[in-house]
Design an enzyme around this catalytic site. Structure first.
Site, PDB file in Angstrom:
ATOM      1  N   GLU A 114     -93.884  97.945  -2.431  1.00 43.00           N
ATOM      2  CA  GLU A 114     -94.490  99.057  -3.182  1.00 43.00           C
ATOM      3  C   GLU A 114     -94.246 100.363  -2.401  1.00 43.00           C
ATOM      4  OE1 GLU A 114     -98.748  98.534  -3.107  1.00 43.00           O
ATOM      5  OE2 GLU A 114     -99.137 100.088  -4.600  1.00 43.00           O
ATOM      6  N   LYS A 140     -97.920 100.833 -12.283  1.00 42.07           N
ATOM      7  CA  LYS A 140     -98.967  99.918 -11.808  1.00 42.07           C
ATOM      8  C   LYS A 140    -100.217  99.958 -12.700  1.00 42.07           C
ATOM      9  CE  LYS A 140    -101.306  98.710  -7.440  1.00 42.07           C
ATOM     10  NZ  LYS A 140    -101.405  99.066  -5.998  1.00 42.07           N
ATOM     11  N   CYS A 189     -98.387  95.048  -6.270  1.00 40.82           N
ATOM     12  CA  CYS A 189     -99.479  94.740  -5.344  1.00 40.82           C
ATOM     13  C   CYS A 189    -100.767  94.252  -6.026  1.00 40.82           C
ATOM     14  CB  CYS A 189     -99.740  95.948  -4.439  1.00 40.82           C
ATOM     15  SG  CYS A 189    -100.501  95.450  -2.875  1.00 40.82           S
ATOM     16  N   VAL A 218    -103.119  95.042   2.011  1.00 43.18           N
ATOM     17  CA  VAL A 218    -103.975  95.264   3.184  1.00 43.18           C
ATOM     18  C   VAL A 218    -105.005  94.143   3.341  1.00 43.18           C
ATOM     19  CG1 VAL A 218    -103.691  97.762   3.280  1.00 43.18           C
ATOM     20  CG2 VAL A 218    -105.495  96.804   1.855  1.00 43.18           C
ATOM     21  N   MET A 219    -105.193  93.350   2.297  1.00 46.60           N
ATOM     22  CA  MET A 219    -106.094  92.188   2.400  1.00 46.60           C
ATOM     23  C   MET A 219    -105.223  90.944   2.647  1.00 46.60           C
ATOM     24  SD  MET A 219    -109.026  92.873  -0.477  1.00 46.60           S
ATOM     25  CE  MET A 219    -107.951  92.896  -1.881  1.00 46.60           C
TER      26      MET A 219
HETATM   27  C1  ACM Z   1    -102.516  97.571  -3.032  1.00 43.22           C
HETATM   28  O1  ACM Z   1    -102.606  97.414  -4.242  1.00 43.22           O
HETATM   29  N1  ACM Z   1    -101.606  98.347  -2.490  1.00 43.22           N
HETATM   30  C2  ACM Z   1    -103.426  96.870  -2.119  1.00 43.22           C
END
Ligand code: ACM
Length: 261
Positions: free
Chosen positions: A38, A108, A141, A168-169
């Protein structure tokens, strides 16, 4: 078909440097489809809409043109995430470019955390593009957290979901096992690495990009904290066979009339 995952460490705002590094990584490995993270050349943690717009690009402009040229040169499709400049703001977008000059554009759908401050909610819906007999779907993501995203792509006929990520998770790489099994599709989650600290907030990206088969096999697992480019072969027939035994077909056996909304 050979699928490559490209995992980079973008430097925030350093568009040209990041693009050069991405193209170097692409050249390390042969593939029919390259999947990149991303926002792969801009960095992630913006502080204002103006800042996001300052690195955002026109989908018909020069930067995307360099990806198109790379796709032609390598006779391969390339999926990548980028900030899309729009008249009224900016989208967190992704695109697949094919060597024959076509593209699939995606914005997105499920914005994560402070992205809601800087990006417009995606309005493209989930679609697929076919290249060389391979049906490619796009997601970005946090879309993974909503099972409807990958389900919609699978029901539209995707063989593989190019999932451009800045995770990040720590959960997605494991959750892809279930998403791949329940939809019988390949999932290519290309994640970034590195840390960004802006305005007192530090985000660390989890790397560990994965390619998972419709049987839940991890065909590729990239390192957690190093740039990497790796490829593996996929069998499209495995994604097209939705029967799991003589009695069960995971598409035909769905009971949407019982599912409500
Ligand atoms: C994300 O959607 N970049 C965590």
């Amino acid at each position: 078909m050979r699928i490559a995952l490209i995992q980079n460490r973008p430097l925030f705002g350093e568009v040209e440097k990041n693009l050069n590094r991405l193209f170097e990584l692409i050249e390390l490995v042969d593939a029919d489809l390259y999947v990149l993270p991303e926002l792969c050349f801009s960095g992630y943690q913006f502080l204002s809409v103006g800042e996001a717009r300052s690195v955002a690009v026109d989908p018909d402009g020069a930067v995307v043109g360099w990806f198109r040229q790379m796709a032609r040169d390598r006779n391969a499709s390339i999926a990548f995430g980028y900030p899309e400049l729009a008249p009224c703001g900016c989208y967190n977008a992704a695109m697949v470019v094919t060597p024959d000059g076509r593209d699939l554009r995606y914005r997105k759908s499920h914005l994560f955390y402070r992205e809601k401050e800087f990006f417009l909610p995606g309005d493209s819906g989930f679609n697929i593009i076919e290249w060389c007999g391979m049906r490619i779907g796009l997601a970005v993501c946090f879309d993974w957290y909503f099972p409807e995203s990958f389900r919609t792509l699978a029901l539209k006929g995707a063989d593989i979901i190019a999932h451009c990520s800045n995770l990040v998770m720590p959960y997605c790489q494991q959750a892809d096992f279930a998403r791949a099994l329940e939809n019988r599709v390949y999932i290519a989650t290309a994640n970034r690495i590195g840390t960004e600290e802006r305005d007192g907030e530090k985000l660390t990206f989890t790397g560990g990009s994965v390619l998972v088969s419709p049987r839940g096999e991890y065909l590729l697992t990239l390192p957690k904290d190093a740039e990497a480019a790796e490829a593996a072969v996929i069998d499209l027939n495995l994604a097209r066979e939705k029967r799991i035994n003589r009695y069960n077909d995971i598409v035909a056996d769905r009971r949407p009339e019982l599912y409500g909304r």
